[in-house]
Scaffold this motif. Structure first.
Motif, PDB file in Angstrom:
ATOM      1  N   GLU A 153       9.709 -55.884 110.136  1.00  0.00           N
ATOM      2  CA  GLU A 153       8.472 -56.241 110.829  1.00  0.00           C
ATOM      3  C   GLU A 153       8.635 -56.192 112.342  1.00  0.00           C
ATOM      4  OE1 GLU A 153       5.564 -56.744 109.313  1.00  0.00           O
ATOM      5  OE2 GLU A 153       6.531 -56.353 107.385  1.00  0.00           O
ATOM      6  N   ARG A 154       9.845 -56.433 112.849  1.00  0.00           N
ATOM      7  CA  ARG A 154      10.056 -56.392 114.299  1.00  0.00           C
ATOM      8  C   ARG A 154       9.777 -55.010 114.865  1.00  0.00           C
ATOM      9  NH1 ARG A 154      15.286 -56.903 116.118  1.00  0.00           N
ATOM     10  NH2 ARG A 154      15.871 -55.682 114.287  1.00  0.00           N
ATOM     11  N   LEU A 155      10.115 -53.983 114.069  1.00  0.00           N
ATOM     12  CA  LEU A 155       9.984 -52.605 114.549  1.00  0.00           C
ATOM     13  C   LEU A 155       8.651 -51.967 114.169  1.00  0.00           C
ATOM     14  CD1 LEU A 155      13.584 -51.394 113.609  1.00  0.00           C
ATOM     15  CD2 LEU A 155      12.717 -51.852 115.911  1.00  0.00           C
ATOM     16  N   LEU A 156       7.956 -52.575 113.233  1.00  0.00           N
ATOM     17  CA  LEU A 156       6.767 -51.933 112.671  1.00  0.00           C
ATOM     18  C   LEU A 156       5.726 -51.523 113.716  1.00  0.00           C
ATOM     19  CD1 LEU A 156       5.281 -50.992 110.166  1.00  0.00           C
ATOM     20  CD2 LEU A 156       4.401 -53.319 109.876  1.00  0.00           C
ATOM     21  N   PRO A 157       5.351 -52.351 114.692  1.00  0.00           N
ATOM     22  CA  PRO A 157       4.320 -51.923 115.653  1.00  0.00           C
ATOM     23  C   PRO A 157       4.702 -50.657 116.416  1.00  0.00           C
ATOM     24  CG  PRO A 157       4.714 -54.279 115.811  1.00  0.00           C
ATOM     25  CD  PRO A 157       5.796 -53.736 114.947  1.00  0.00           C
ATOM     26  N   PHE A 158       5.968 -50.523 116.737  1.00  0.00           N
ATOM     27  CA  PHE A 158       6.422 -49.382 117.526  1.00  0.00           C
ATOM     28  C   PHE A 158       6.512 -48.117 116.665  1.00  0.00           C
ATOM     29  CE2 PHE A 158       8.291 -53.388 118.981  1.00  0.00           C
ATOM     30  CZ  PHE A 158       7.619 -53.499 120.189  1.00  0.00           C
ATOM     31  N   TYR A 159       6.886 -48.283 115.413  1.00  0.00           N
ATOM     32  CA  TYR A 159       6.918 -47.141 114.503  1.00  0.00           C
ATOM     33  C   TYR A 159       5.502 -46.679 114.164  1.00  0.00           C
ATOM     34  CZ  TYR A 159      11.954 -46.967 113.752  1.00  0.00           C
ATOM     35  OH  TYR A 159      13.296 -46.794 113.920  1.00  0.00           O
ATOM     36  N   ARG A 160       4.595 -47.620 114.060  1.00  0.00           N
ATOM     37  CA  ARG A 160       3.181 -47.241 113.850  1.00  0.00           C
ATOM     38  C   ARG A 160       2.670 -46.425 115.038  1.00  0.00           C
ATOM     39  NH1 ARG A 160       0.648 -52.928 111.648  1.00  0.00           N
ATOM     40  NH2 ARG A 160       0.760 -52.500 109.399  1.00  0.00           N
TER      41      ARG A 160
END
Length: 507
Positions: free
Chosen positions: A476-483
């Motif tokens: 979840e920490r990386l999810l916004p940036f991968y999106r």
């Protein structure tokens, strides 16, 4: 031990009949000894006789692309784009390190599903979390040895940091996460090559050749050039298939513009001199005409995984453009978490259907015979066993599947090829033989205790649920940036569209 199949029909891919008149087939040891009227006369007195009347004997199905390490995770994730999916599927966390027993059981789960549905061989592009170790490699290979299936196994391991594998992240990530993803992998090139030495020296050629090694770079953008060349050298010296995921997603096409001077991954590998007839190019969705010309000249094989491609929204592979160039196509399930089954009949049906929406020229849509060719001959070619598998003939390895034609799938029998592709789901398989050994017969696996396997799998992996939840929370920490990375790549103009409908999300 010899086995005589009496009165069976043989699958025929060439010609118009679909299958032969009833005939006999003698298997002696690991190979087919005779086909036709002389087979019965040549059979020893103690041969097992199988009544094949009303049944079809065909070469065993080949699952030409598979990842065994997540076979226990089927159904765990929603459909997600590959790059986001991988955040949840394979984070390199110590908490996800399996025990040898877990690795053994999860591998046997797949073996049971494949053998029961007539799959006799599999290419396992196995990734290991957080890194490969000798005991886990041994556990996986022992599971294949005990099941009776034929396998080629590679170690699907990158050696570059996460930040180098993907576009746009350097500008999207905050400094702390950027530094975290830029860290070199602790398990480097020499350690990986050491694990290949173990795999090849311990397992390649074991069980009289039923167990074999392969090599894998995972994907060209995930490995250093030195490691890529070292893997190719292993492949060449030992005659091993080389697995490489290439242009599975639009994001991977975009990556070529950022990292490889505008070259596609295919052209990059070609320029390195590493495209070869040993290479299995996995997916090949976002390819252009130049890419396909290079693949054809190199004699590489393309591994088509249509269900996984749909599950991950990767796009539709240009099937007819590939076939027109004479590029061999094989079929695979990909991993159970991206297919949610390990059933090659479902893959064959999807391969026969999905390309019908690629365009209105219906004469270019796949024919059932082409799909069967990929399922059988294409798989044999991908394994480098085209002279051993994929055909029922004297001298060939006896990897065979017996299909009952007195089932709903074939009643009435209108066209065998089409009904194998579009109607059969594996339930008509009554016997599976690998290297002359019957491994599935009359509804029962002969090499393992399936009820006990299922029970142990439920117990083992129920205990793993907290670790999987922890891994999901870490993602979840990386999810916004991968999106954001995914959206930016989706909005990029790459001169083609492999999605059905529009070109995807926009900023």
């Amino acid at each position: 031990m010899s086995t005589l199949f009496r009165g069976v029909h043989l699958l025929e891919l060439d010609g118009d009949r679909g299958m032969s008149p009833a005939t006999d087939v003698l298997v002696a040891g690991e190979r087919i000894a005779a086909v036709g009227p002389d087979a019965a006369a040549l059979a020893p007195a103690d041969a097992r006789v199988i009544d094949g009347h009303g049944k079809l004997l065909m070469p065993g199905l080949i699952n030409a692309h598979f990842h065994s390490p997540v076979n226990h995770m089927k159904g765990r994730l929603d459909s997600l784009p590959l790059e986001i999916f991988m955040l949840y599927e394979s984070p390199a966390l110590e908490a996800l390190r399996p025990t040898p027993r877990e690795a053994y059981i999860r591998t046997q789960l797949a073996c049971a599903e494949m053998l029961k549905t007539g799959v006799t061989a599999v290419q396992d592009d196995a990734f290991f979390i957080p890194e490969p170790t000798a005991d886990i490699i041994d556990a996986v290979m022992q599971a294949y040895a005990d099941s009776g299936i034929r396998v080629s196994l590679a170690l699907d391991e990158p050696n570059l940091p996460e930040l180098d594998k993907l576009p746009f992240l350097k500008e999207l990530l905050p400094a702390d996460l950027r530094a975290e993803l830029a860290k070199p992998r602790a398990f480097g090139m020499e350690s990986l090559l050491g694990m290949y030495h173990h795999l090849i020296s311990r397992w390649h050629g074991a069980e009289n050749g039923r167990l074999r090694a392969a090599v894998s770079c995972s994907a060209p953008q995930r490995v250093s050039i030195d490691y890529f060349h070292a893997l190719d050298d292993l492949s060449r010296r030992h005659g091993l298939p080389f697995y490489a995921h290439m242009l599975e997603t639009k994001l991977q096409r975009v990556l070529g513009h950022e990292r490889f001077d505008g070259r596609s991954l295919i052209r990059y590998v070609s320029d390195l001199g590493l495209l070869s007839s040993r290479m299995n190019i996995i997916h090949a969705i976002w390819v252009d005409e130049d890419d396909l010309d290079r693949i054809a000249r190199a004699g590489s094989v393309i591994a088509h995984n249509p269900i996984s491609n749909l599950r991950l929204g990767s796009g539709v592979m240009p099937f007819r453009a590939i076939r027109k160039r004479g590029i061999p196509i094989c079929l695979g399930t990909d991993e159970a978490i991206a297919d949610d089954a390990v059933n090659m009949w479902a893959v064959a049906k999807m391969a026969g259907l999905i390309h019908n929406i690629a365009g209105p020229d219906y004469e270019s849509w796949p024919h059932a015979r082409e799909i069967l060719d990929g399922l059988l001959r294409g798989g044999a070619r991908a394994m480098g066993l085209q002279d051993e598998l994929g055909l029922i003939a004297p001298g060939r390895l006896a990897d065979l599947t017996l299909v009952d034609l007195d089932t709903l799938a074939f009643s009435p029998l209108n066209d065998l090829h089409r009904q194998l592709v579009y109607c059969e789901n594996g339930s008509s398989v009554v016997l599976t033989m690998v290297a002359g050994r019957i491994v599935f017969d009359d509804g029962r696996l002969t090499t393992l205790d399936e009820p006990a396997l299922r029970a142990e799998a439920r117990e083992l992996f129920a205990a793993r649920a907290p670790a999987l939840r922890t891994a999901a929370q870490a993602a979840e920490r990386l999810l916004p940036f991968y999106r954001a990375m995914y959206a930016k790549a989706a909005a990029s103009d790459v001169g083609m569209n492999r999605w059905v409908g529009d070109a995807g999300p926009r900023h």
